[in-house]
Motif scaffolding. Structure first.
Motif, short mmCIF file in Angstrom:
data_model
loop_
_atom_site.label_atom_id
_atom_site.label_comp_id
_atom_site.label_asym_id
_atom_site.label_seq_id
_atom_site.Cartn_x
_atom_site.Cartn_y
_atom_site.Cartn_z
N CYS A 1 -11.59 28.37 67.75
CA CYS A 1 -11.42 27.52 66.56
C CYS A 1 -10.18 26.66 66.76
CB CYS A 1 -11.21 28.34 65.29
SG CYS A 1 -12.39 29.65 64.98
N CYS B 1 -10.05 23.03 68.48
CA CYS B 1 -10.33 21.81 67.72
C CYS B 1 -9.41 21.68 66.51
CB CYS B 1 -11.77 21.79 67.22
SG CYS B 1 -13.01 21.77 68.52
N HIS B 2 -8.86 22.78 66.06
CA HIS B 2 -7.96 22.76 64.90
C HIS B 2 -6.57 23.16 65.38
CE1 HIS B 2 -11.23 22.26 62.01
NE2 HIS B 2 -11.91 23.21 62.64
N ARG C 1 -18.62 14.43 63.68
CA ARG C 1 -17.51 14.15 62.76
C ARG C 1 -16.15 14.50 63.35
NH1 ARG C 1 -20.81 16.45 57.75
NH2 ARG C 1 -22.05 14.61 57.28
N PHE D 1 -16.29 22.79 51.08
CA PHE D 1 -15.79 22.60 52.44
C PHE D 1 -16.73 21.76 53.29
CE2 PHE D 1 -14.23 26.65 50.79
CZ PHE D 1 -12.88 26.39 50.80
N PHE D 2 -16.14 21.18 54.31
CA PHE D 2 -16.72 20.19 55.23
C PHE D 2 -16.71 18.82 54.56
CE2 PHE D 2 -19.15 23.87 57.30
CZ PHE D 2 -18.33 23.92 58.40
N TRP D 3 -16.80 17.79 55.37
CA TRP D 3 -16.73 16.42 54.86
C TRP D 3 -17.84 16.16 53.84
CZ3 TRP D 3 -12.69 13.34 55.43
CH2 TRP D 3 -11.84 13.49 56.51
N ARG E 1 -20.75 20.78 52.05
CA ARG E 1 -21.96 21.61 52.07
C ARG E 1 -21.70 23.11 51.97
NH1 ARG E 1 -21.14 19.86 57.28
NH2 ARG E 1 -21.12 21.40 58.95
N LYS F 1 -15.86 14.47 51.12
CA LYS F 1 -14.75 15.22 50.54
C LYS F 1 -13.46 14.41 50.65
CE LYS F 1 -12.17 19.54 51.12
NZ LYS F 1 -12.21 20.94 51.52
C1 HEC Z 1 -15.81 21.75 68.44
C2 HEC Z 1 -14.68 21.63 67.55
C3 HEC Z 1 -14.59 22.65 66.43
C4 HEC Z 1 -14.53 24.01 66.53
C5 HEC Z 1 -14.62 24.86 67.79
C6 HEC Z 1 -14.33 24.51 65.20
N1 HEC Z 1 -14.28 23.48 64.31
FE1 HEC Z 1 -13.91 23.62 62.32
N2 HEC Z 1 -14.35 21.68 62.10
C7 HEC Z 1 -14.69 20.82 63.11
C8 HEC Z 1 -15.23 19.60 62.55
C9 HEC Z 1 -15.73 18.39 63.36
C10 HEC Z 1 -15.21 19.76 61.14
C11 HEC Z 1 -15.81 18.80 60.12
C12 HEC Z 1 -17.30 19.09 60.15
C13 HEC Z 1 -18.10 18.50 59.03
O1 HEC Z 1 -17.53 18.12 58.03
O2 HEC Z 1 -19.33 18.45 59.16
C14 HEC Z 1 -14.65 21.08 60.89
C15 HEC Z 1 -14.42 21.59 59.62
C16 HEC Z 1 -13.88 22.85 59.38
C17 HEC Z 1 -13.51 23.36 58.07
C18 HEC Z 1 -13.65 22.63 56.73
C19 HEC Z 1 -12.31 22.25 56.12
C20 HEC Z 1 -12.42 21.54 54.82
O3 HEC Z 1 -11.39 21.29 54.17
O4 HEC Z 1 -13.51 21.19 54.36
C21 HEC Z 1 -13.06 24.64 58.26
C22 HEC Z 1 -12.54 25.61 57.20
C23 HEC Z 1 -13.17 24.93 59.67
N3 HEC Z 1 -13.65 23.81 60.33
C24 HEC Z 1 -12.83 26.13 60.26
C25 HEC Z 1 -13.18 26.47 61.56
C26 HEC Z 1 -13.15 27.82 62.10
C27 HEC Z 1 -12.72 29.05 61.35
C28 HEC Z 1 -13.59 27.74 63.39
C29 HEC Z 1 -13.84 28.87 64.37
C30 HEC Z 1 -14.82 29.84 63.96
C31 HEC Z 1 -13.86 26.34 63.66
N4 HEC Z 1 -13.60 25.61 62.54
C32 HEC Z 1 -14.24 25.85 64.89
C33 HEC Z 1 -14.52 21.06 64.46
C34 HEC Z 1 -14.46 22.33 65.02
#
Ligand code: HEC
Ligand code: HEC
Length: 374
Positions: A85, A88-89, A112, A126-128, A131, A288
């Motif tokens: 996670c 990307c974060h 995205r 949560f998510f853009w 959903r 969002k």
């Molecule tokens: C490949 C890159 C990638 C990985 C790996 C990834 N994320 Fe993300 N994350 C994203 C993207 C891109 C979005 C936006 C997606 C969307 O809105 O459809 C997102 C959105 C989110 C959000 C929403 C935040 C909000 O304010 O709405 C959360 C929470 C999150 N991720 C947690 C995690 C966690 C926990 C993991 C590991 C299990 C993880 N992500 C793994 C790319 C990633």
């Protein structure tokens, strides 16, 4: 009580002389399951932030938060063990990513831009495209998405159960063997603890405007002022950012809007956002509303990372709002469909104000960092 574990413990002892399947998790009699409770008031600042409503069936514990943090930074959650996670974060980017669009395993692209992660406890969607309603369910999405971590839950459960630190920590945090259900609860705990509250912006409200430079002060007035045009000069006196990015969270001050809006980026929607989730044409192009805390470091900006810099974002709000966009927010249309046409000085002032929202304490807090690197 934890009779189940006692029974399993006895069984394990009883059959210890039998031959073991090497793939079977080696599970010892549980150590003492006595997690250390963490009082939420030590995590959330209260005051202008208020106290968030928290999941009642997942109380914070030191062990649970630590387990969630380990999982967040562990690439074994992805199929080829290449991506965590935290890939990307990234903490230094406000847990967003300095990349237009994300890419997952094998370089596969995600449609995205990675969302920043902080103050999630105050969000209900949560998510853009809004959903997801809970972080606990959300974590299963990136783990299983073919273009993110491409993992299957049975394989993940097996991997966790073979890893000593997880055998130890699931036991400490939940009194359980490694399993994906408690995994999601631990990650929920960790994600909820990501609190950003120490930016200068959060320090000088309300009323301590003397802490601002002259340029920041003018930016604050634009940010917090309703759109109006000076009768003589024709210049904008307010840019109305606060209706959607207001309050201590710099986010969704107006609960009627549910935190999602169309801020006038497009007339045709290649990504329908919330509309793709509800199927309702009135929801097309709604996304969002992100917090603007740490905005200096979370770029590129918008759901598709279309703007590389804050200057480009400000140019959008100043000069390029698409007032003909069919679902544009009434808060934007309140501008009387007239572009703000900020002067170069006003743009610089607004930007100076946005830069007061960076919270270096949050961005460098070791409690949020990769535990495997320490
Ligand atoms: C490949 C890159 C990638 C990985 C790996 C990834 N994320 Fe993300 N994350 C994203 C993207 C891109 C979005 C936006 C997606 C969307 O809105 O459809 C997102 C959105 C989110 C959000 C929403 C935040 C909000 O304010 O709405 C959360 C929470 C999150 N991720 C947690 C995690 C966690 C926990 C993991 C590991 C299990 C993880 N992500 C793994 C790319 C990633
Ligand atoms: C009608 C509500 C609304 C108003 C008013 C508004 N915004 Fe936004 N803002 C949004 C939404 C919604 C998004 C996300 C849009 C998207 O990604 O499609 C956004 C995104 C942003 C982003 C990018 C955030 C990120 O993490 O990518 C910045 C920066 C921003 N706005 C600044 C401002 C400024 C400065 C003003 C005032 C001039 C303003 N906004 C006024 C709703 C609003």
């Amino acid at each position: 009580m934890r009779l189940g574990w006692v029974v399993i413990g006895l069984l394990t002892l009883g059959f210890s002389s039998c031959e073991k399947d090497p793939n079977d998790p080696v599970y010892k009699t549980p150590s003492v399951y006595k997690p250390t409770q963490v009082d939420p008031t030590t995590i959330f600042p209260g005051g202008r932030f208020g106290m968030p409503s928290l999941p009642s069936d997942n109380p914070f514990t030191e062990e649970g938060i630590m387990l969630g943090r380990m999982l967040f930074y562990d690439p074994i959650l992805s199929f080829d063990s290449s991506i965590a996670c935290g890939s990307c974060h990234r903490q230094e980017s406000g847990f967003a990513e300095p990349k237009k669009l994300s890419s997952g395993i094998n370089g596969l692209q995600v449609a995205r831009n990675a969302s920043p992660l902080f103050n999630l406890a105050y969000s209900r969607k949560f998510f853009w495209d809004a959903r997801q309603n809970t972080l606990r369910e959300l974590v299963f999405e990136p783990i299983q998405a073919h273009n993110e971590m491409a993992m299957t839950l049975p394989l993940l459960a097996k991997r966790l159960a073979r890893t000593d630190r997880y055998i130890e920590y699931f036991d400490k945090a939940f009194g359980s063997k490694p399993n994906v259900f408690d995994m999601s609860k631990a990650m929920e705990q960790f994600l909820l603890t990501l609190v950003s509250k120490d930016s200068r912006f959060n320090g000088f409200f309300p009323g301590k405007f003397s802490m601002l430079s002259e340029s920041e002060k003018r930016g604050a007035l634009l940010y917090n002022g309703l759109v109006d045009f000076d009768a003589v000069t024709g210049l904008t006196t307010g840019a109305d950012c606060f209706h959607c990015h207001g309050g201590a969270l710099a986010q969704q001050n107006n609960p009627d809007m549910g935190g999602i809006a169309n801020n006038g980026l497009d007339g045709n929607f290649s990504d329908k956002g919330f509309g793709a989730i509800t199927g309702n044409p009135a929801d097309r192009g709604l996304f969002k509303t992100p917090s603007l805390l740490n905005i200096a470091v979370t770029g590129p900006y918008m759901h598709d990372g279309r703007f590389a810099t804050l200057d480009e974002v400000i140019d959008h709000y100043s000069d390029n709002v698409n007032y003909l966009s069919p679902t544009i927010s009434p808060m934007m249309a309140a501008h009387g469909n007239r572009q703000l046409k900020l002067t170069a000085q006003q743009k610089a002032d607004l930007k100076a104000f946005l830069l007061t929202m960076t919270d270096n304490t949050f961005l460098t807090n070791p409690a949020y960092g990769n535990p495997f690197k320490q």
